[in-house]
Structures are given as C-alpha cells and as structure tokens.
Write an enzyme that holds these catalytic residues in place. Structure first.
Site, PDB file in Angstrom:
ATOM      1  N   LYS A   6      -3.431   5.204  15.812  1.00 12.99           N
ATOM      2  CA  LYS A   6      -3.632   4.587  14.503  1.00 12.99           C
ATOM      3  C   LYS A   6      -5.128   4.557  14.190  1.00 12.99           C
ATOM      4  O   LYS A   6      -5.894   5.369  14.713  1.00 12.99           O
ATOM      5  CB  LYS A   6      -3.021   3.180  14.494  1.00 12.99           C
ATOM      6  CG  LYS A   6      -1.499   3.180  14.588  1.00 12.99           C
ATOM      7  CD  LYS A   6      -0.872   3.713  13.314  1.00 12.99           C
ATOM      8  CE  LYS A   6       0.629   3.565  13.291  1.00 12.99           C
ATOM      9  NZ  LYS A   6       1.218   4.015  12.013  1.00 12.99           N
ATOM     10  N   ASP A  35       3.562  -1.366  12.229  1.00 13.23           N
ATOM     11  CA  ASP A  35       2.348  -2.002  11.718  1.00 13.23           C
ATOM     12  C   ASP A  35       2.264  -3.475  12.089  1.00 13.23           C
ATOM     13  O   ASP A  35       1.177  -4.064  12.067  1.00 13.23           O
ATOM     14  CB  ASP A  35       2.278  -1.860  10.195  1.00 13.23           C
ATOM     15  CG  ASP A  35       1.899  -0.458   9.767  1.00 13.23           C
ATOM     16  OD1 ASP A  35       1.364   0.306  10.588  1.00 13.23           O
ATOM     17  OD2 ASP A  35       2.150  -0.113   8.595  1.00 13.23           O
ATOM     18  N   LYS A  43       0.817  -1.213   0.000  1.00 12.04           N
ATOM     19  CA  LYS A  43       0.000   0.000   0.000  1.00 12.04           C
ATOM     20  C   LYS A  43       0.852   1.265   0.000  1.00 12.04           C
ATOM     21  O   LYS A  43       0.560   2.219  -0.723  1.00 12.04           O
ATOM     22  CB  LYS A  43      -0.910   0.034   1.228  1.00 12.04           C
ATOM     23  CG  LYS A  43      -2.105  -0.873   1.186  1.00 12.04           C
ATOM     24  CD  LYS A  43      -3.181  -0.395   2.152  1.00 12.04           C
ATOM     25  CE  LYS A  43      -2.647  -0.069   3.514  1.00 12.04           C
ATOM     26  NZ  LYS A  43      -3.604   0.651   4.364  1.00 12.04           N
ATOM     27  N   ARG A  57      -4.497   1.019  19.147  1.00  9.92           N
ATOM     28  CA  ARG A  57      -4.119  -0.382  18.929  1.00  9.92           C
ATOM     29  C   ARG A  57      -3.566  -1.048  20.190  1.00  9.92           C
ATOM     30  O   ARG A  57      -3.658  -2.273  20.301  1.00  9.92           O
ATOM     31  CB  ARG A  57      -3.124  -0.499  17.762  1.00  9.92           C
ATOM     32  CG  ARG A  57      -3.815  -0.396  16.413  1.00  9.92           C
ATOM     33  CD  ARG A  57      -2.897  -0.654  15.258  1.00  9.92           C
ATOM     34  NE  ARG A  57      -3.656  -0.628  14.003  1.00  9.92           N
ATOM     35  CZ  ARG A  57      -3.119  -0.386  12.811  1.00  9.92           C
ATOM     36  NH1 ARG A  57      -1.819  -0.150  12.697  1.00  9.92           N
ATOM     37  NH2 ARG A  57      -3.881  -0.374  11.731  1.00  9.92           N
ATOM     38  N   ARG A  77      -7.916  11.408  13.530  1.00 12.19           N
ATOM     39  CA  ARG A  77      -6.467  11.354  13.724  1.00 12.19           C
ATOM     40  C   ARG A  77      -5.868  12.751  13.581  1.00 12.19           C
ATOM     41  O   ARG A  77      -6.145  13.450  12.611  1.00 12.19           O
ATOM     42  CB  ARG A  77      -5.829  10.409  12.699  1.00 12.19           C
ATOM     43  CG  ARG A  77      -6.133   8.940  12.955  1.00 12.19           C
ATOM     44  CD  ARG A  77      -5.558   8.066  11.846  1.00 12.19           C
ATOM     45  NE  ARG A  77      -6.618   7.388  11.110  1.00 12.19           N
ATOM     46  CZ  ARG A  77      -6.444   6.787   9.930  1.00 12.19           C
ATOM     47  NH1 ARG A  77      -5.264   6.807   9.357  1.00 12.19           N
ATOM     48  NH2 ARG A  77      -7.453   6.191   9.342  1.00 12.19           N
ATOM     49  N   ARG A 125      -5.810  -4.422  10.806  1.00  9.42           N
ATOM     50  CA  ARG A 125      -4.723  -5.215  11.376  1.00  9.42           C
ATOM     51  C   ARG A 125      -5.167  -5.977  12.632  1.00  9.42           C
ATOM     52  O   ARG A 125      -4.686  -7.081  12.889  1.00  9.42           O
ATOM     53  CB  ARG A 125      -3.517  -4.323  11.675  1.00  9.42           C
ATOM     54  CG  ARG A 125      -3.002  -3.624  10.419  1.00  9.42           C
ATOM     55  CD  ARG A 125      -1.588  -3.136  10.543  1.00  9.42           C
ATOM     56  NE  ARG A 125      -1.272  -2.257   9.434  1.00  9.42           N
ATOM     57  CZ  ARG A 125      -0.943  -2.665   8.207  1.00  9.42           C
ATOM     58  NH1 ARG A 125      -0.895  -3.962   7.948  1.00  9.42           N
ATOM     59  NH2 ARG A 125      -0.682  -1.791   7.240  1.00  9.42           N
ATOM     60  N   ARG A 133       2.481   6.051  -3.049  1.00  9.26           N
ATOM     61  CA  ARG A 133       3.556   6.942  -3.482  1.00  9.26           C
ATOM     62  C   ARG A 133       3.716   6.903  -4.995  1.00  9.26           C
ATOM     63  O   ARG A 133       3.957   7.937  -5.628  1.00  9.26           O
ATOM     64  CB  ARG A 133       4.856   6.560  -2.769  1.00  9.26           C
ATOM     65  CG  ARG A 133       4.898   7.028  -1.319  1.00  9.26           C
ATOM     66  CD  ARG A 133       6.002   6.356  -0.532  1.00  9.26           C
ATOM     67  NE  ARG A 133       6.168   6.930   0.800  1.00  9.26           N
ATOM     68  CZ  ARG A 133       5.373   6.693   1.834  1.00  9.26           C
ATOM     69  NH1 ARG A 133       4.344   5.866   1.691  1.00  9.26           N
ATOM     70  NH2 ARG A 133       5.591   7.257   3.012  1.00  9.26           N
ATOM     71  N   SER A 141       8.728   9.370  11.584  1.00  7.93           N
ATOM     72  CA  SER A 141       7.480   9.191  10.837  1.00  7.93           C
ATOM     73  C   SER A 141       7.734   9.360   9.345  1.00  7.93           C
ATOM     74  O   SER A 141       8.110  10.447   8.892  1.00  7.93           O
ATOM     75  CB  SER A 141       6.442  10.220  11.305  1.00  7.93           C
ATOM     76  OG  SER A 141       5.347  10.279  10.404  1.00  7.93           O
TER      77      SER A 141
END
Length: 428
Positions: free
Chosen positions: A340, A313, A21, A344, A121, A388, A26, A166
């Site tokens: 996230k 992740d 992804k 999480r 977020r 996830r 990108r 990040s």
C-alpha cells in the site's frame, strides 16, 4: 507536521464524513465516458479525487461547480482527447490503474506519472493483462510508473480471471473492455469492491460460485448524477474510537454501506460492539445510512484471508480495536498490506510497539494479544506518510494517559482533510 493528541475520557458528537474517495474517482472517470452532463453532489475535495478530476479534464471533460454540485460534461468514449501534458495521478493508485484501462481502450497515447509513493507501487498486475489485450506499455523497470501508454489500433477482448480480489485491477480491465466490439469478461472468484459494476450498470451473472462481469461497446454509459455517500473507510476510525472508549456515543451521518466495503461492521459486531444503523436508503446505486456507536466490551476475533478484500483499508484501525479486546486476535492472508502507501504490516507493528503492545508480526498479518485494561502513558508514532496509519495512531493516542505525538500528521488529508477538526469536536 507533528500533531499532539491527548488522552480522552469520553467521545460525544455527530459527524458527517468526507465523501467516499473510491466512488468520487469513479464518478469523475465515468462522467468522462458519458456523453453529456453529469451532476455529482458531495464530490471529494481530498487529494486523490482532485488528482483524478484534473486528469479527466486533460482528457477532454469540461468541469465546473454550481452551488456545491460538480458538473462534468463528458465526451463519450469516442470523444476522449490525447492529453497535451503528462497525466499526474498524484498519490492515487485508483487514478493510475483505472485511467490506464481507459487510455488503452480508447487508443490514446499518454504518460501517467505520480508522486514518489505511487511510483514505488508495482503496476505489473495491470500491465500484463492490458498487454494481452493489445496494449503497448513502457514502465520503469518493467513494473513501475511512469507508465508510457502508446496508441493501439484495435483492442483484443479477453476472458480474465482475477488472480487476486482487486477492485482496481477488475475496473481497469472492464474499462478497457468498454471500448471493444466483443465482450471482455472478468471472472471473480472472491468478492472485491463492486462500485464499478454498480455505477456503470454492467452485466453480471453467477456461475459455479464465481461472478462474471462483462463490458463492451454495446454497454451504454449511464449518466453519473448522484450524491457521493460518506466514506465508510473514514467512518471506521470513529467506529473503533467509539467502541474502545468506555464513555462514548457517536452518530455518523450518511455513511456508504456498500456490502463489499463494510465487513468491519460485521467484524466489530462479532467482537461485541454496540453499533446501530438507522435511516438506511439508496443514493443512486449505493446504499447509505446513519451509524450510532457506543463504548463496548470487545472480545478477540480471527480475520480469515477470504474476508481481507472487504476490509483491507480498515485493518490498521482494526488492529487498535484488537489491542483492547479480550483474548488473542489474528489477521492472516493480508500480504497485500505490504504494497500500500507504505508497508502497512510493518507500520502497524511500529504503532503497536510504540505503546508496548503484546503482538507478533507475521509475513501476511499480525497476532495481537488483547487486554481490555491495556494502558500506556504516551507514545511517539511515525505515520510513514500514510494517512491511515496517521489516523489509526490518533485513535490509539486517545487511550493514552498523557499526550502522544504523531509525525507527518498532515498525511491524513490524503483521504480525510477534516480529520483533526472532527477529532477535536468529539473530544472538545
């Protein structure tokens, strides 16, 4: 959708994973900046990359498909057009943060929107440095989407030291910097995913242990013609499923092996996992290979804060591996997990609690007391609409004696549309 997952005695088979992804998104954005045609193989059909692709089209790129190849006709940095409608980023933080950098650099006015999860977020980390570069950005409660980005006449280059490792923040600033007459430099103390630097072939150098990446109008945007590798974050679920199952042998083909993404390989290796890599090669700027994983005897491990950016992740599924390892494992310095798609750390705790695991939740991580002989009858898992967490719960369900239930299992499609079919293939 509630999904039922049965315990499995063995896992056998060969898988080809969904496209990466991060690289897909990108590729779409960088193709917009390139003047001319890019041919992208294996572009992701998952929701986030498709949201990004629609936004790129609204900014002027022409997109078509030919025999499975995505063809994007880019407009160059000077040819980006103002969108006639809001740019809907869906659930994609990558799209919102990277496109914000492009819009600010290009001097384009636009409104960036997203779903409820994305709008929950914070975008403060990109808003503040972009405003330091001259941007005018309005945000809900000064921090949240929708983001209103207003046209600016000139961009102020800057030296920006990443406050946290990040890749999205780094990429946002570099993309804005690509429109400046003078260099914008991002200074990175701790490594984060380097797809942007690789795919744009940006200038990089090391000084006193820090990496400095530069971007300006002088940088030529390269053609984005390559095949997207399989998503390592998707492979992570099968790596853990394989090592915790006594009778398992899984071949995963064409997996991206970017060294800033695959810390899980080293982590599982240190835990004693039986994992082999074959046919290593390069696809464009990215390393790729095949991975073979077999059932293994695992031992506990401590995940230090400096490793977290390289496996952020994979922490939900890594917690499952820790549950079946000998000894006490710890994850620390992972406070970013609380910001996230859901919190999480909380979601992992709920998952572990559902099977009666012995663990403690920490502010920035978890302590998991593992046991190779750990068993449970069945469980009811809440995915919290997080892809996830849904997939990690499915892998954990394979160790149950009876069927377990996973709520909102359709969320797996955000990153892995064929997850449930692949799970059935391995257990069939």
């Amino acid at each position: 959708m509630i999904k039922s997952v049965s315990g499995a005695g063995s896992l056998k088979g060969t898988l080809r994973l969904p496209p990466d992804k991060s690289i897909s998104q990108r590729a779409a954005i960088f193709s917009l900046l390139y003047e001319g045609e890019s041919r992208i193989g294996n572009y992701s059909q998952a929701q986030d990359p498709q949201s990004t692709l629609r936004c790129v089209q609204q900014l002027g790129a022409k997109v078509k498909e030919d025999s499975g190849i995505l063809i994007v006709e880019g407009k160059s940095r000077a040819g980006i057009v103002e969108p006639k409608q809001d740019l809907d980023c869906g659930n994609s933080g990558t799209a919102m943060r990277l496109l914000s950098g492009v819009l600010v650099g290009a001097g384009i006015s636009a409104k960036l929107i997203g779903d409820a999860s994305l709008c929950g977020r914070t975008m403060t980390r990109i808003i503040e440095p972009l405003e330091a570069m001259g941007a005018h950005i309005l945000a809900r409660n000064l921090a949240y989407a929708p983001l209103f980005i207003n046209r600016i006449d000139s961009l102020r280059p800057m030296d920006f030291e990443l406050p946290v490792p990040s890749a999205q923040l780094k990429s946002c600033i570099l993309l804005a910097g690509l429109f400046g007459e003078e260099k914008t430099r991002v200074i990175e103390k701790l490594p984060s995913r380097d797809h942007t630097e690789r795919l744009l072939d940006l200038d990089q150098k090391k000084e006193k242990g820090e990496k400095i990446i530069s971007a300006s109008l002088a940088d030529e945007i390269p053609e984005q013609s390559y095949t997207i590798p399989g998503d390592f974050s998707a492979a992570a679920f099968w790596l853990v499923a394989g090592v915790i199952q006594e009778d398992a042998e899984i071949l995963i083909e064409n997996v991206g092996l970017n060294p800033t993404r695959n810390a899980l390989l080293d982590i599982l290796g240190d835990m004693g996992a039986d994992i082999t890599i074959e046919n290593e090669r390069m696809e464009g700027a990215e390393p790729v290979g095949n991975i073979i994983v077999k059932g293994s005897d695992l031992k506990a491990i401590q995940i230090a804060p400096e490793i977290i950016p390289n496996c952020i992740d994979e922490l939900p599924i890594l917690s499952v591996a820790m549950l079946f390892a000998e000894g006490t494992s710890t994850i620390s310095g992972a406070g970013e997990l609380r910001h996230k798609e859901t919190d999480r750390i909380m979601a992992i705790s709920k998952m572990l609690k559902a099977v009666g695991a012995n663990f403690e939740e920490q502010k920035d991580g978890l302590i998991i007391h593992g046991d190779p002989e750990f068993t449970f009858q069945s469980a009811e898992f809440d995915s919290f609409h997080d892809h996830r967490i849904a997939m990690a719960s499915a892998v954990l369900s394979l160790k149950g004696k009876e069927d377990s239930m996973i709520k909102d299992a359709e969320s797996a499609a955000v990153s892995y549309p064929a997850f449930w079919e692949d799970l059935h293939q391995l257990t069939g």
